[in-house]
Design an enzyme around this catalytic site. Structure first.
Site, PDB file in Angstrom:
ATOM      1  N   HIS A  11      11.302   1.159   1.198  1.00 39.55           N
ATOM      2  CA  HIS A  11       9.905   0.794   1.374  1.00 39.55           C
ATOM      3  C   HIS A  11       9.545   1.100   2.814  1.00 39.55           C
ATOM      4  CE1 HIS A  11       6.215  -1.503   1.518  1.00 39.55           C
ATOM      5  NE2 HIS A  11       6.283  -1.677   0.220  1.00 39.55           N
ATOM      6  N   ARG A  47      -2.024  -1.658   3.696  1.00 39.00           N
ATOM      7  CA  ARG A  47      -2.585  -0.313   3.851  1.00 39.00           C
ATOM      8  C   ARG A  47      -3.697  -0.062   2.833  1.00 39.00           C
ATOM      9  NH1 ARG A  47       2.224   2.808   2.777  1.00 39.00           N
ATOM     10  NH2 ARG A  47       3.282   0.824   2.428  1.00 39.00           N
TER      11      ARG A  47
END
Lengths: 356, 655
Positions: free
Chosen positions: B260, B280
């Site tokens: 990740h 994000r």
């Protein structure tokens, strides 16, 4: 790079045990659980401790750190003094299995007894429609990570094993509240259930559960008090009964608010002691305002009065740190009955009509 | 103390026995969903969990569950979701699994609402959906950033409600479905090539327990605990992978691990803990130590068309996604992880060796707290950082294994030389190809959990006789389990785990090289010798040292699979990056690497990928396919398109 710190960890099992001293290295940025892990990797490979996510999301590493119920993974070492000895003990309300691991099956039994969500029969999957504002109240309670710190700290069952059968504890009061507030739950007896089966009436709103909640769920204000309010006209709750004796029904918000900004506020003889509060006696103006927003003034309202608090303005969490045995009076230990008439709150029976 | 009294020999060991129709190993999303399905099919079902009920790793999933419900953008459909999944997995996915997943996810999510789940809502009261990396439309059903918790709690409460039904009907909560919490399975027991049961121990007491059952569903999650920097908990030791191998099943795609891109890097104690991609999705941007928004430099050619080229266009996308292209921060995870890795290597990293993730300058503080409550909470509590005021420091962390048990896509039944074994969720392989899209995991759990549970029940129905557990197999399992306690000359299991993590993290990490992988295999062979002699101090009651000693052998065999497959695959694709073979090779796309166990050594074989059905491959542009397929496959595709066009013409003439 790390410093050596003193730890006292309870080691033992159901038959008994004691605190053992360890000197262990601690590095910058570490939490208590890191130190427990270091102990496992060095001095005590068989030290038993539950943990999973190490990010405050799973609620596995509940323990008592210097007597305070906390998550090991969310207690930073930087919150202690360098020379402070840190004492780690298992949750006191549940039977010890080994070291820091306790038998929390009580909670799972209570969970199993709480009636599940009852879906509407006429709605197909995919046809559920709910507004965000309506789901938010239940969502707050669904944040619960089931760390059981609230269950551990609750006076009703901490040191009172005999109450466990009749009392489900804060975790399951908010489960009942969550279902009660669920926009599409079809059961209408959630409040009744909380009172008759879960022992909601035992709760004397000392707010300890709210204070220890790592998810900052307002267990008392948003869960327990609204559930108590709703059962008031049907069930006997000693606290509500007392409240209804002391305060009259139908009070308008202005006269019931604590705090100095309202001229009509009720004051008891003790400064901060017996002040009538809807935030469960937190004496926090912000909490007071928030508590009121959740209150429906057209319903009969219980009026919990705050007990005495310590120097930091908080309730003593354990009897160990409190100056007398047993839980403090929910009305404040310095309040004597009957109350002097000048401290009674009076509202005219017709005032609601006049104000509207 | 109690130590000696618990050092029983196997001859006197008491073994508790249980009989079930279906045993589900693992109590995360996939396991619970499988158990619900098996119980609904009328099977007596056991759920076995290494932790307490409801603590599964699924709670760590933050972003949401991807399902093409089209609640936010009505253009979404299963076909678009299917395309995104294949694209994300670089076309290595088992197409049939990706198809089933895209088609069935919406039903599985809606079903959760009937169990009591409360997702965030759209204005018209439907389930709200959010944007996420690699998904063309807003697709993730979510509850703030604690979707995994909602999912686990909902399934947990559904199981409780089934138990309440059983109590009313049969007088006992445990009549038809029982949860064995804090119980670890160490061995699957076979009768010939059929599953006959599972053997394990109660963590609490150290007592042994034997489940006799003709069908076992593996739902044990991943392998991340073999890595130093990981978002995974102690439970993720590859148990299901190893159990399957030892039972004669096969593993595929084990070289593909997802790192990740945004794990916490500071402070050290929380290194690896996840920072959700929603940061994000909701506007957060990545900056290097020079303050540059660097992701624009890392958009690979295959994604060039879908991603913005300027910050201005990227910023417009959040409000007007139809007329602007996506910000490059939302590229698939492998791309972002590699980009961060490159920035740090080039000396533009933060002091703690990550990059900055900035949401503070992008949204008002109030909005950040509302949309990302648990991230706010996590940084405040763990790092003393207020994300509404300061940027976060983030870097790649081992998060998910794409590889797993090779299964039949429709039933979840394991391939290889075993019957009665099923797998679902992270422990199964194929669905995500070489890289998983965020949000596809939660829906994967539900879709394939249901399928595995249902097919396990069907398998039990079709059996003519019950397989039997052999006494000798149980005795061997007892001996193996007690061995670490009875040795006191071996090494401490914690030291061995650290050494294993060092080998995997340093030599089989994000960027891989041939020499390092060979070195890794040599070191794993050495570790295997040491693990065989591990000793655990203390007794059998809740002894984490002993538990780890037993998990180590699973971690080791799974690590060997990963290292071997990583050495074999000479290309870079998704979660497998070879510095010495930095590009994708269309020939390699046609190959799955399959691991099996011969004796106790890992054998690796190549196996061709199943060929996508024509109506599915027809969903893609030729230009896009050209980036992945061989010339030979493209010629076939052209012929297919030509045939379709001809057929359409004929139809027109006939009309």
């Amino acid at each position: 790079m790390g410093t050596k710190r003193q730890f006292r960890v309870w080691r033992g099992d159901a038959e008994g045990g004691d605190l053992q001293d360890y000197t262990v290295e601690v590095n910058e940025g570490e939490v208590v659980l890191d130190v427990i892990h270091r102990l496992q990797a060095t001095d005590a490979p068989d030290l038993a401790c539950r943990w999973n996510c190490k990010a405050g999301k799973c609620g596995s590493c509940s323990m008592e750190i210097n007597g305070m119920p906390k998550l090991g993974c969310m207690t930073r070492m930087s919150t202690f003094e360098e020379n402070e000895t840190i004492t780690v003990t298992p949750l006191r309300t549940f039977p010890v299995i080994r070291d820091l691991v306790t038998d929390v099956s009580f909670n799972y039994e209570k969970a199993r007894e709480t009636p599940a969500f009852a879906p509407p029969a006429d709605l197909a999957p995919g046809d559920y429609r709910m507004q965000q504002v309506d789901v938010e109240r239940s969502q707050e309670f669904r944040k619960c990570i089931e760390c059981f710190l609230c269950q551990n700290v609750c006076h009703v069952i901490r040191d009172h094993d005999e109450n466990k059968q009749a009392f489900s504890g804060p975790r399951y009061f908010i489960r009942a509240a969550e279902l009660d507030m669920h926009p599409l739950d079809t059961r209408t007896d959630r409040k009744d259930y909380a009172q008759t089966e879960q022992g909601l009436g035992f709760c004397n709103i000392t707010k300890c559960c709210t204070e220890v909640c790592p998810e900052h769920i307002k267990i008392t204000d948003n869960g327990i008090i609204p559930m108590k309010e709703r059962v008031v006209d049907r069930r006997y709750d000693p606290l509500v009964w007392l409240g209804s004796k002391i305060f009259r029904r139908g009070q308008v918000p202005q006269t019931s608010v604590t705090s100095g900004h309202s001229p009509g506020a009720v004051r008891s003889s003790a400064a901060g002691g017996g002040v009538h509060s809807h935030a469960g006696g937190s004496h926090d103006a912000q909490a007071e305002i928030q508590a009121q927003q959740g209150v429906n003034w057209h319903r009969e309202v219980p009026h919990p009065t705050a007990p005495a608090v310590d120097a930091s303005g908080k309730l003593p969490l354990t009897e160990l740190t409190f100056d007398r045995a047993a839980a403090p009076s929910p009305f404040g230990d310095d309040v004597t009955f009957p109350l002097p008439p000048e401290h009674l709150n009076f509202a005219h029976p017709d005032q609601d009509e006049r104000n509207h | 103390m109690t130590t000696n009294s618990h050092r029983d020999t196997s001859a006197t060991t008491r073994i508790e026995r249980h009989h079930y129709d279906v045993v589900v190993i693992g109590a995360g999303g996939a396991g619970l969903r499988a158990a619900i399905e098996a119980r609904l099919a009328g099977k007596k079902t056991a759920i076995i969990s290494k932790s307490l009920f409801g603590k599964a790793h699924t709670v760590m999933a933050e972003g949401g569950a991807a399902a093409a419900m089209g609640n936010v953008n009505s253009r979404d459909s299963w076909q678009v979701h299917f395309r995104d999944t294949m694209r994300g997995g670089k076309f290595l996915n088992n197409f049939r699994m990706a198809e089933l997943h895209a088609k069935e996810s919406p039903q599985r999510i809606w079903e959760l609402e009937t169990y009591g789940a409360l997702f965030d809502r759209t204005k018209d009261g439907k389930i709200s959906q959010r944007n996420f990396g690699g998904h063309e439309y807003p697709r993730l059903a979510h509850v703030g950033d604690r979707t995994g918790l909602e999912l686990i709690r909902t399934l947990q409460q559904k199981i409780v409600s089934l138990q309440q039904e059983d109590k009313r009907e049969h007088g006992s909560y445990d009549a038809r479905i029982k949860v064995f919490s804090e119980t670890t399975i160490t061995e699957l027991l076979l009768d010939g090539d059929r599953v006959a049961g599972a053997f394990g121990y109660y963590r609490e007491s150290g007592e042994f327990v034997l489940f006799e059952a003709p069908a076992v569903v593996l739902a044990t999650g991943g392998v991340g605990r073999s890595y130093k920097v990981t978002s995974n908990s102690w439970e993720y030791t590859g148990d299901g992978h190893a159990l399957a191998l030892r039972a004669g099943a096969t593993l595929i795609n084990m070289e593909f691990l997802q790192f990740h891109p945004t794990g916490m890097v500071w402070p050290v104690s929380v290194k690896g803990i996840l920072v959700t991609e929603s940061v994000r999705g909701d506007g957060g941007i990545l900056k290097n130590s020079e303050g540059k928004r660097f992701m624009f430099d890392y958009v690979p050619d295959v994604f060039r068309k879908q991603y913005a080229e300027t910050p201005e266009e990227a910023d417009r996308w959040y409000d007007d996604p139809d007329n602007n292209r996506r910000p490059p921060e939302l590229l698939p995870r492998d791309e972002v992880a590699r980009a961060i890795n490159s920035e740090v290597k080039a000396g533009r990293g933060t002091p703690a060796g990550g990059v900055y993730l900035d949401i503070a300058s992008r949204l008002p503080a109030e909005e950040i707290r509302r949309r990302l409550p648990s991230m706010h909470h996590q940084f405040k509590g763990l790092a003393d950082v207020d994300i509404t005021k300061e940027p976060m420091e983030v870097g790649p962390t081992c998060h998910y294994v794409m590889g797993g048990v090779e299964v039949d896509p429709d039933s979840g039944a394991a391939y290889g030389a075993v019957r009665g074994l099923f797998a679902a969720g992270e422990v199964s392989g194929g669905m995500h190809g070489s890289n998983r899209l965020g949000g596809n995991s939660l829906s994967d759990l539900l879709v394939f959990g249901k399928r595995a549970g249902g097919h396990a029940a069907t398998y039990v129905d079709q059996l003519t006789g019950r397989p039997r557990v052999a006494v000798t197999a149980v005795e061997t399992a007892v001996e193996t389990a007690l061995a670490p306690l009875q040795r006191d000359t071996g090494e401490n299991p914690y030291t061995l785990q650290q050494d294993l993590q060092a080998v995997m993290g340093d030599l089989v990490g994000i960027i891989r090289r041939e020499a390092e992988l060979e070195d890794a295999l040599a070191r794993l062979a050495e570790l295997r010798e040491r693990v065989a002699k591990v000793s655990a101090a203390g007794g059998r009651r809740y002894n984490p040292g002993w538990h780890l000693a037993l998990d180590l052998r699973n971690m080791l065999v799974v690590s060997e699979c990963t290292a071997k497959a990583a050495l074999e695959r000479r290309e870079s694709r998704g979660g497998h990056t070879r510095e010495d073979f930095p590009t994708m090779d269309p020939q390699w796309r046609r190959v799955n690497l399959v691991c099996s166990l011969v004796g106790d050594t890992v054998r690796l074989e190549r196996k061709p990928l199943p060929k996508m059905r024509s109506e599915l491959i027809g969903l893609f542009d030729r230009a896009e396919l050209a980036k992945y397929l061989t010339d030979e496959e493209l010629t076939e595709f052209d012929a297919l398109v030509a045939a379709d066009a001809a057929a359409a013409d004929v139809e027109k003439e006939n009309r």
